[in-house]
Design a protein around this motif. Sequence first.
Motif, PDB file in Angstrom:
ATOM      1  N   ASN A 138     109.274 -18.299-146.790  1.00 59.33           N
ATOM      2  CA  ASN A 138     107.848 -17.960-146.567  1.00 59.33           C
ATOM      3  C   ASN A 138     107.664 -16.872-145.514  1.00 59.33           C
ATOM      4  O   ASN A 138     106.977 -17.062-144.516  1.00 59.33           O
ATOM      5  CB  ASN A 138     107.051 -19.213-146.156  1.00 59.33           C
ATOM      6  N   LYS A 194     106.778 -28.314-154.397  1.00 58.26           N
ATOM      7  CA  LYS A 194     106.258 -27.254-155.285  1.00 58.26           C
ATOM      8  C   LYS A 194     107.112 -25.982-155.125  1.00 58.26           C
ATOM      9  O   LYS A 194     107.457 -25.323-156.107  1.00 58.26           O
ATOM     10  CB  LYS A 194     104.788 -26.970-154.939  1.00 58.26           C
ATOM     11  N   GLY A 195     107.447 -25.683-153.900  1.00 59.28           N
ATOM     12  CA  GLY A 195     108.301 -24.515-153.635  1.00 59.28           C
ATOM     13  C   GLY A 195     109.629 -24.617-154.369  1.00 59.28           C
ATOM     14  O   GLY A 195     110.159 -23.612-154.861  1.00 59.28           O
ATOM     15  N   TYR A 223     112.183 -16.513-151.867  1.00 57.76           N
ATOM     16  CA  TYR A 223     112.712 -17.750-152.466  1.00 57.76           C
ATOM     17  C   TYR A 223     113.697 -17.488-153.599  1.00 57.76           C
ATOM     18  O   TYR A 223     114.394 -18.399-154.033  1.00 57.76           O
ATOM     19  CB  TYR A 223     111.603 -18.733-152.843  1.00 57.76           C
ATOM     20  N   GLU A 237     106.588 -19.071-163.211  1.00 55.63           N
ATOM     21  CA  GLU A 237     105.654 -19.897-163.996  1.00 55.63           C
ATOM     22  C   GLU A 237     105.834 -19.668-165.496  1.00 55.63           C
ATOM     23  O   GLU A 237     105.755 -20.594-166.298  1.00 55.63           O
ATOM     24  CB  GLU A 237     104.202 -19.575-163.606  1.00 55.63           C
ATOM     25  N   THR A 270     106.890 -12.456-158.724  1.00 52.37           N
ATOM     26  CA  THR A 270     107.904 -13.524-158.672  1.00 52.37           C
ATOM     27  C   THR A 270     107.291 -14.853-159.128  1.00 52.37           C
ATOM     28  O   THR A 270     107.865 -15.565-159.963  1.00 52.37           O
ATOM     29  CB  THR A 270     108.451 -13.667-157.230  1.00 52.37           C
ATOM     30  N   ASP A 271     106.116 -15.164-158.592  1.00 51.21           N
ATOM     31  CA  ASP A 271     105.442 -16.412-158.984  1.00 51.21           C
ATOM     32  C   ASP A 271     105.159 -16.420-160.491  1.00 51.21           C
ATOM     33  O   ASP A 271     105.378 -17.423-161.178  1.00 51.21           O
ATOM     34  CB  ASP A 271     104.102 -16.566-158.237  1.00 51.21           C
ATOM     35  N   ASN A 309      99.363 -14.227-148.384  1.00 49.52           N
ATOM     36  CA  ASN A 309      99.638 -13.353-149.534  1.00 49.52           C
ATOM     37  C   ASN A 309      99.167 -11.929-149.287  1.00 49.52           C
ATOM     38  O   ASN A 309      99.793 -10.963-149.742  1.00 49.52           O
ATOM     39  CB  ASN A 309      98.951 -13.906-150.783  1.00 49.52           C
ATOM     40  N   TYR A 317     109.490 -23.518-158.075  1.00 46.43           N
ATOM     41  CA  TYR A 317     109.479 -22.059-158.245  1.00 46.43           C
ATOM     42  C   TYR A 317     110.874 -21.477-157.979  1.00 46.43           C
ATOM     43  O   TYR A 317     111.344 -20.597-158.691  1.00 46.43           O
ATOM     44  CB  TYR A 317     108.442 -21.428-157.297  1.00 46.43           C
ATOM     45  N   TYR A 329     105.448 -10.575-154.464  1.00 45.97           N
ATOM     46  CA  TYR A 329     105.320 -12.036-154.366  1.00 45.97           C
ATOM     47  C   TYR A 329     104.619 -12.590-155.609  1.00 45.97           C
ATOM     48  O   TYR A 329     104.975 -13.639-156.148  1.00 45.97           O
ATOM     49  CB  TYR A 329     104.572 -12.442-153.074  1.00 45.97           C
ATOM     50  N   GLN A 330     103.632 -11.824-156.103  1.00 40.37           N
ATOM     51  CA  GLN A 330     102.872 -12.283-157.274  1.00 40.37           C
ATOM     52  C   GLN A 330     103.725 -12.184-158.544  1.00 40.37           C
ATOM     53  O   GLN A 330     103.713 -13.079-159.388  1.00 40.37           O
ATOM     54  CB  GLN A 330     101.626 -11.411-157.393  1.00 40.37           C
TER      55      GLN A 330
END
Length: 358
Positions: A263, A63-64, A285, A341, A336-337, A268, A67, A333-334
């Motif tokens: 990580n 999963k990593g 990442y 996505e 980036t995710d 978070n 992303y 971090y949010q």
Amino acid sequence: MGIFEKLSSMGHEQVVFFNDETCGLKAIVAIHDTTLGPALGGCRMWPYSSEETALEDVLRLSKGMTYKASISGLNLGGGKSVIIGDPKKDKSEALFRSFGRFIESLNERYITAQDVNIGVPDIKQIALETANVVGTDKTNGGSGNPAPYTALGVLRGIEASAHWAFGQRSLEGKSVAIQGVGEVGTYLAKYLMEMGAKIFYTDINKDNALKLKENIEDAQYVHPDEIYSLDCDIFSPCALGAIINDDTIDQLKCRVVAGSANNQLKENRHGIILKEKGILYAPDYLINAGGLMNVSLEREGYSDKKSKQMVDTIYHMAMKIFAFSKEHDIPIYQATDLLAEKRIKAVKEVRTNYLGKT
Ligand code: NAD
């Protein structure tokens, strides 16, 4: 939780178990998402204590990779594989060729590479059976050691962070504290020195610490426990994950955290605390994706120039993430995710719409 429920909750497309009694191969390939392209991710060999632990690991790691590939602008999906076994005892040509044949049976949906305990000789054996493998040395037409490219990407991430936090990209006179001067940390220190930065460093391995001092005389060693509280501009974690945690976060005096370790946030909520403290956190990442970018080029004909140009884009992507985080007032971090996505979702929608019309 049942296995399908687990796959749905994490968004995986496919998990394949390979078993070859003749050579003792027990491997799991997890393909997380192939919206952007074939799933690329390394193979890890580890004496897992149970099959469940191996499965957990490969699901999390694959999963990593989705992303990482997405945020890096690569046309690749996310995947990973694990071989359950003791790398000191269980490696053989038969095992890696068998693994290669299994990879070949996946019809280019998964491309394997090096990861923990898998080296160039193993990759060469896998390559005897499938073209869906990357990560050989340069003399064999491969992309070689990824560490210099990972370090270059981290440097670009640090430059973007400096630009955002201090108003200019230049690192001249900026103090950087590097935790871990192994493969990546050593290259990073060299690049930073060339940029005129002042370098502090630490390592629990005395030989590595000494080697750095021999190469960069002006770099200053600090004790491993002192690296967090050092009065510096930038803290660069290049050793371990989860080092931004309850024990370390209040010690930080830096304005920027930007390093190669995966990580870095233990949870978070530590990313939220960094934001509240006004410490800029360069997304790990993205800024450590230089190695992945480098190896990805093997598929289209490797060149060092192309690789460096690709790695340079990390600077621009990091700036985009910082701006997105500010605009929406969310931790980095949010941001980036969400951006990773968003790209996948957009491509998925276009594909669905197109298929709907034909
Ligand atoms: P490495 O093993 O060569 O170097 C890590 C260094 O950190 C070693 O010298 C080790 O002694 C030191 N270290 C470990 N624990 C420490 C501690 N508590 N305090 C101080 N030093 C400590 O690994 P690497 O290839 O340089 O990778 C560094 C980090 O970057 C890892 O987290 C890795 O997962 C990540 N990363 C590496 C690459 C790559 O291309 N090598 C790519 C992406 C991410």
